[in-house]
Design a protein around this motif. Structure first.
Motif, PDB file in Angstrom:
ATOM      1  N   LYS A 225     -13.285  17.723   5.879  1.00 42.39           N
ATOM      2  CA  LYS A 225     -14.095  18.130   4.611  1.00 42.39           C
ATOM      3  C   LYS A 225     -12.708  17.891   3.642  1.00 42.39           C
ATOM      4  CE  LYS A 225     -16.599  21.631   2.343  1.00 42.39           C
ATOM      5  NZ  LYS A 225     -15.689  21.548   1.014  1.00 42.39           N
ATOM      6  N   ASP A 226     -11.734  18.574   3.711  1.00 45.18           N
ATOM      7  CA  ASP A 226     -10.459  18.444   2.743  1.00 45.18           C
ATOM      8  C   ASP A 226     -10.106  17.016   2.226  1.00 45.18           C
ATOM      9  OD1 ASP A 226     -10.563  21.301   2.634  1.00 45.18           O
ATOM     10  OD2 ASP A 226      -8.739  21.740   3.575  1.00 45.18           O
ATOM     11  N   THR A 227     -10.052  16.202   3.235  1.00 41.26           N
ATOM     12  CA  THR A 227      -9.838  14.867   3.341  1.00 41.26           C
ATOM     13  C   THR A 227     -10.696  14.020   2.291  1.00 41.26           C
ATOM     14  OG1 THR A 227      -8.791  14.351   5.402  1.00 41.26           O
ATOM     15  CG2 THR A 227      -9.160  12.597   4.097  1.00 41.26           C
ATOM     16  N   PHE A 228     -11.985  14.304   2.505  1.00 42.42           N
ATOM     17  CA  PHE A 228     -13.148  13.755   1.599  1.00 42.42           C
ATOM     18  C   PHE A 228     -13.273  14.060   0.252  1.00 42.42           C
ATOM     19  CE2 PHE A 228     -17.407  13.438   0.124  1.00 42.42           C
ATOM     20  CZ  PHE A 228     -17.568  11.773   0.241  1.00 42.42           C
ATOM     21  N   ASP A 229     -13.024  15.775   0.368  1.00 40.88           N
ATOM     22  CA  ASP A 229     -13.118  16.087  -0.876  1.00 40.88           C
ATOM     23  C   ASP A 229     -12.052  15.772  -1.930  1.00 40.88           C
ATOM     24  OD1 ASP A 229     -15.320  17.513  -0.237  1.00 40.88           O
ATOM     25  OD2 ASP A 229     -14.452  19.500   0.043  1.00 40.88           O
TER      26      ASP A 229
ATOM     27  N   ALA B 201       0.807  -1.096   0.065  1.00 38.34           N
ATOM     28  CA  ALA B 201      -0.133  -0.178   0.003  1.00 38.34           C
ATOM     29  C   ALA B 201       0.800   1.194  -0.036  1.00 38.34           C
ATOM     30  CB  ALA B 201      -0.767   0.146   1.048  1.00 38.34           C
ATOM     31  N   VAL B 202       0.105   2.278  -0.346  1.00 35.49           N
ATOM     32  CA  VAL B 202       0.994   3.872  -0.115  1.00 35.49           C
ATOM     33  C   VAL B 202       0.417   4.386   1.007  1.00 35.49           C
ATOM     34  CG1 VAL B 202       1.319   5.935  -1.370  1.00 35.49           C
ATOM     35  CG2 VAL B 202       1.281   4.028  -2.652  1.00 35.49           C
ATOM     36  N   GLY B 203       1.062   4.563   1.708  1.00 29.19           N
ATOM     37  CA  GLY B 203       0.801   5.238   3.219  1.00 29.19           C
ATOM     38  C   GLY B 203       1.733   5.084   4.182  1.00 29.19           C
ATOM     39  N   GLU B 204       1.696   5.935   5.495  1.00 30.97           N
ATOM     40  CA  GLU B 204       0.097   6.581   5.617  1.00 30.97           C
ATOM     41  C   GLU B 204       0.211   8.064   4.950  1.00 30.97           C
ATOM     42  OE1 GLU B 204      -1.189   7.838   9.983  1.00 30.97           O
ATOM     43  OE2 GLU B 204       0.686   6.408  10.144  1.00 30.97           O
ATOM     44  N   ILE B 205      -0.818   8.382   4.187  1.00 30.96           N
ATOM     45  CA  ILE B 205      -0.992   9.764   3.684  1.00 30.96           C
ATOM     46  C   ILE B 205      -1.880  10.297   3.866  1.00 30.96           C
ATOM     47  CG2 ILE B 205       0.377   8.740   1.714  1.00 30.96           C
ATOM     48  CD1 ILE B 205      -2.020   8.750   0.029  1.00 30.96           C
ATOM     49  N   GLY B 206      -2.163  11.586   3.713  1.00 29.10           N
ATOM     50  CA  GLY B 206      -3.322  12.364   3.976  1.00 29.10           C
ATOM     51  C   GLY B 206      -3.366  13.673   4.660  1.00 29.10           C
ATOM     52  N   LEU B 207      -3.976  14.092   5.631  1.00 23.69           N
ATOM     53  CA  LEU B 207      -4.023  15.482   5.980  1.00 23.69           C
ATOM     54  C   LEU B 207      -4.053  15.597   7.641  1.00 23.69           C
ATOM     55  CD1 LEU B 207      -6.700  17.014   3.413  1.00 23.69           C
ATOM     56  CD2 LEU B 207      -4.077  17.378   3.387  1.00 23.69           C
ATOM     57  N   ASP B 208      -3.501  16.204   8.301  1.00 27.15           N
ATOM     58  CA  ASP B 208      -3.423  16.572   9.831  1.00 27.15           C
ATOM     59  C   ASP B 208      -3.355  17.895   9.915  1.00 27.15           C
ATOM     60  OD1 ASP B 208      -2.939  16.544  12.331  1.00 27.15           O
ATOM     61  OD2 ASP B 208      -2.042  14.586  12.339  1.00 27.15           O
ATOM     62  N   TYR B 209      -4.612  18.633  10.479  1.00 20.61           N
ATOM     63  CA  TYR B 209      -4.721  20.042  10.866  1.00 20.61           C
ATOM     64  C   TYR B 209      -4.546  20.507  11.916  1.00 20.61           C
ATOM     65  CZ  TYR B 209      -6.164  20.731   5.679  1.00 20.61           C
ATOM     66  OH  TYR B 209      -6.272  20.853   4.463  1.00 20.61           O
TER      67      TYR B 209
ATOM     68  N   LEU C 230     -10.115  13.171  -1.954  1.00 23.71           N
ATOM     69  CA  LEU C 230     -10.219  11.479  -2.083  1.00 23.71           C
ATOM     70  C   LEU C 230     -11.438  11.692  -3.193  1.00 23.71           C
ATOM     71  CD1 LEU C 230     -10.050   9.857   1.283  1.00 23.71           C
ATOM     72  CD2 LEU C 230      -8.594   9.572  -0.508  1.00 23.71           C
ATOM     73  N   ALA C 231     -12.688  12.242  -3.267  1.00 25.13           N
ATOM     74  CA  ALA C 231     -13.436  12.298  -4.151  1.00 25.13           C
ATOM     75  C   ALA C 231     -13.287  12.821  -5.365  1.00 25.13           C
ATOM     76  CB  ALA C 231     -14.930  13.124  -3.477  1.00 25.13           C
ATOM     77  N   GLU C 232     -12.413  13.785  -5.364  1.00 27.08           N
ATOM     78  CA  GLU C 232     -11.827  14.462  -6.532  1.00 27.08           C
ATOM     79  C   GLU C 232     -10.871  13.582  -7.509  1.00 27.08           C
ATOM     80  OE1 GLU C 232      -9.722  17.955  -5.266  1.00 27.08           O
ATOM     81  OE2 GLU C 232     -11.442  18.934  -4.588  1.00 27.08           O
ATOM     82  N   ASN C 233     -10.139  12.777  -6.506  1.00 25.88           N
ATOM     83  CA  ASN C 233      -9.161  11.715  -7.221  1.00 25.88           C
ATOM     84  C   ASN C 233      -9.959  10.213  -7.340  1.00 25.88           C
ATOM     85  OD1 ASN C 233      -6.265  13.134  -7.306  1.00 25.88           O
ATOM     86  ND2 ASN C 233      -7.394  13.934  -5.633  1.00 25.88           N
ATOM     87  N   ASN C 234     -11.120  10.106  -7.624  1.00 20.72           N
ATOM     88  CA  ASN C 234     -11.927   8.942  -7.545  1.00 20.72           C
ATOM     89  C   ASN C 234     -11.038   7.919  -6.703  1.00 20.72           C
ATOM     90  OD1 ASN C 234     -13.538  10.116  -9.494  1.00 20.72           O
ATOM     91  ND2 ASN C 234     -11.757  10.142 -11.134  1.00 20.72           N
ATOM     92  N   ALA C 235     -11.180   8.034  -5.539  1.00 19.43           N
ATOM     93  CA  ALA C 235     -10.404   7.240  -4.517  1.00 19.43           C
ATOM     94  C   ALA C 235     -11.303   5.533  -4.558  1.00 19.43           C
ATOM     95  CB  ALA C 235     -10.507   7.686  -3.155  1.00 19.43           C
TER      96      ALA C 235
ATOM     97  N   ARG D 191      -2.215  14.707  -2.830  1.00 16.19           N
ATOM     98  CA  ARG D 191      -2.676  14.343  -4.150  1.00 16.19           C
ATOM     99  C   ARG D 191      -1.661  13.812  -5.058  1.00 16.19           C
ATOM    100  NH1 ARG D 191      -4.879  19.846  -3.630  1.00 16.19           N
ATOM    101  NH2 ARG D 191      -7.124  19.967  -3.733  1.00 16.19           N
ATOM    102  N   ARG D 192      -0.295  14.279  -4.724  1.00 14.39           N
ATOM    103  CA  ARG D 192       0.749  13.207  -5.672  1.00 14.39           C
ATOM    104  C   ARG D 192       0.844  11.820  -5.228  1.00 14.39           C
ATOM    105  NH1 ARG D 192       4.746  16.255  -7.678  1.00 14.39           N
ATOM    106  NH2 ARG D 192       5.532  14.095  -8.433  1.00 14.39           N
ATOM    107  N   GLN D 193       0.697  11.498  -3.830  1.00 16.11           N
ATOM    108  CA  GLN D 193       0.748  10.159  -3.322  1.00 16.11           C
ATOM    109  C   GLN D 193      -0.258   9.567  -3.747  1.00 16.11           C
ATOM    110  OE1 GLN D 193       3.168   9.523   0.465  1.00 16.11           O
ATOM    111  NE2 GLN D 193       2.339  11.603   0.607  1.00 16.11           N
ATOM    112  N   LEU D 194      -1.579  10.026  -3.819  1.00 15.23           N
ATOM    113  CA  LEU D 194      -2.791   9.426  -4.406  1.00 15.23           C
ATOM    114  C   LEU D 194      -2.455   8.914  -5.842  1.00 15.23           C
ATOM    115  CD1 LEU D 194      -5.825  11.551  -2.888  1.00 15.23           C
ATOM    116  CD2 LEU D 194      -5.377   9.111  -2.356  1.00 15.23           C
ATOM    117  N   GLU D 195      -1.844  10.012  -6.701  1.00 18.75           N
ATOM    118  CA  GLU D 195      -1.460   9.607  -8.164  1.00 18.75           C
ATOM    119  C   GLU D 195      -0.570   8.370  -8.059  1.00 18.75           C
ATOM    120  OE1 GLU D 195       0.084  13.272  -9.413  1.00 18.75           O
ATOM    121  OE2 GLU D 195      -1.780  14.519  -9.443  1.00 18.75           O
ATOM    122  N   LEU D 196       0.422   8.460  -7.068  1.00 20.16           N
ATOM    123  CA  LEU D 196       1.290   7.222  -7.064  1.00 20.16           C
ATOM    124  C   LEU D 196       0.644   5.894  -6.763  1.00 20.16           C
ATOM    125  CD1 LEU D 196       4.266   6.162  -6.893  1.00 20.16           C
ATOM    126  CD2 LEU D 196       4.204   6.885  -4.586  1.00 20.16           C
ATOM    127  N   ALA D 197      -0.326   6.009  -6.118  1.00 16.00           N
ATOM    128  CA  ALA D 197      -0.875   4.888  -5.863  1.00 16.00           C
ATOM    129  C   ALA D 197      -1.705   4.210  -7.070  1.00 16.00           C
ATOM    130  CB  ALA D 197      -2.126   5.063  -4.539  1.00 16.00           C
TER     131      ALA D 197
END
Length: 255
Positions: free
Chosen positions: A134-138, A89-97, A140-145, A112-118
């Motif tokens: 919200k940003d995480t979901f958006d 898998a590619v991870g762990e990736i994402g957002l931490d605010y 992932l949705a934009e990148n057709n997770a 986004r780059r790591q999603l493209e890599l996966a």
């Protein structure tokens, strides 16, 4: 056998007894472990650890809090490491605010780059999301997770959002928080999410379940998590172990 989908045995917390601890996993009912990278350094050490043990696999990725270390040159190293046969898998990736750094735009760029890599290497993603629902979901949705596949690790939001991720085709990672007395929200998530979309994890050495809360966590604590899920779902312990193992093998594409 239990499939532990998320641990960090390369962490310095395990320096005193790492090999001794790993040596008792099989006899303790732990059949498979995925050791997850959180930086370039820990990705490399996770792969080395997985190469030493047949029951261990690795994930290669850079945690959002570490994304300031990424640039185009070392991103190529990450892509090369992802080709290792033990990387699932590619991870762990994402957002931490939760923290102010790195800047949110830096985190989002490398997410986004790591999603493209996966997508490029056809491996699922392990998503870390903290105070960034919200940003995480958006993203992932934009990148057709749904086409990439993966898990929202250590899920910390509400049941409604969990079900939106399930509808996206993703799995929900359930760890020690579900056993906490103040873990009502996580219990509601487990109640709502079909058992076929739940994965067992510890995030060792962090987030040990009751009755070991506050101590160093390890995969040996997963039975407490599985038992709590069984109680919530009205299933037997063995059913939870069997189904979540099937789920993990399906997601990680492990035969």
């Amino acid at each position: 056998m239990i499939f532990e989908t998320h641990a960090h045995y390369d962490d310095e917390a395990f320096d005193p007894d790492r090999e001794e601890l790993l040596s008792v996993m099989s006899e303790s009912g732990i059949g498979t472990i995925v050791n997850v990278g959180a930086s370039l350094k820990s990705t490399e050490s996770s792969i080395k650890l997985a190469d030493k043990h047949t029951f261990l696999y690795a994930a290669a990725g850079v945690h959002p809090s570490e994304t300031a270390e990424l640039n185009e040159e070392n991103f190529k190293w990450l892509e090369a490491w992802c080709q290792n046969k033990k990387v699932v898998a590619v991870g762990e990736i994402g957002l931490d605010y939760y923290w102010d750094t790195p800047e949110h735009e830096i985190q989002k760029f490398w997410f986004r780059r790591q999603l493209e890599l996966a997508r490029k290497i056809d491996k699922p993603v392990i998503i870390h999301s903290r105070d960034a629902a919200k940003d995480t979901f958006d993203i992932l949705a934009e990148n057709n997770a749904d086409e990439i596949g993966g898990v929202i690790h250590c899920f910390s939001y509400g049941a409604d959002l969990a079900m939106r991720y399930v509808d996206m085709g993703l799995y929900i990672g359930v760890g020690g928080v579900v056993t906490f007395k103040n873990g009502r929200k996580m219990k509601e998530v487990v109640e709502a999410v079909p058992i076929e979309k739940i994965l067992l994890e510890t995030d060792s050495p962090y987030l040990a379940p009751e009755p070991n809360r506050g101590k160093r966590n390890s995969s040996l604590n997963i039975p407490f998590i599985a038992q709590k899920i069984a109680e919530i779902k009205g299933l037997t312990y063995d059913e939870v172990v069997r189904i979540t193992e099937e789920n993990a093998k399906r997601m990680y594409k492990i035969q």
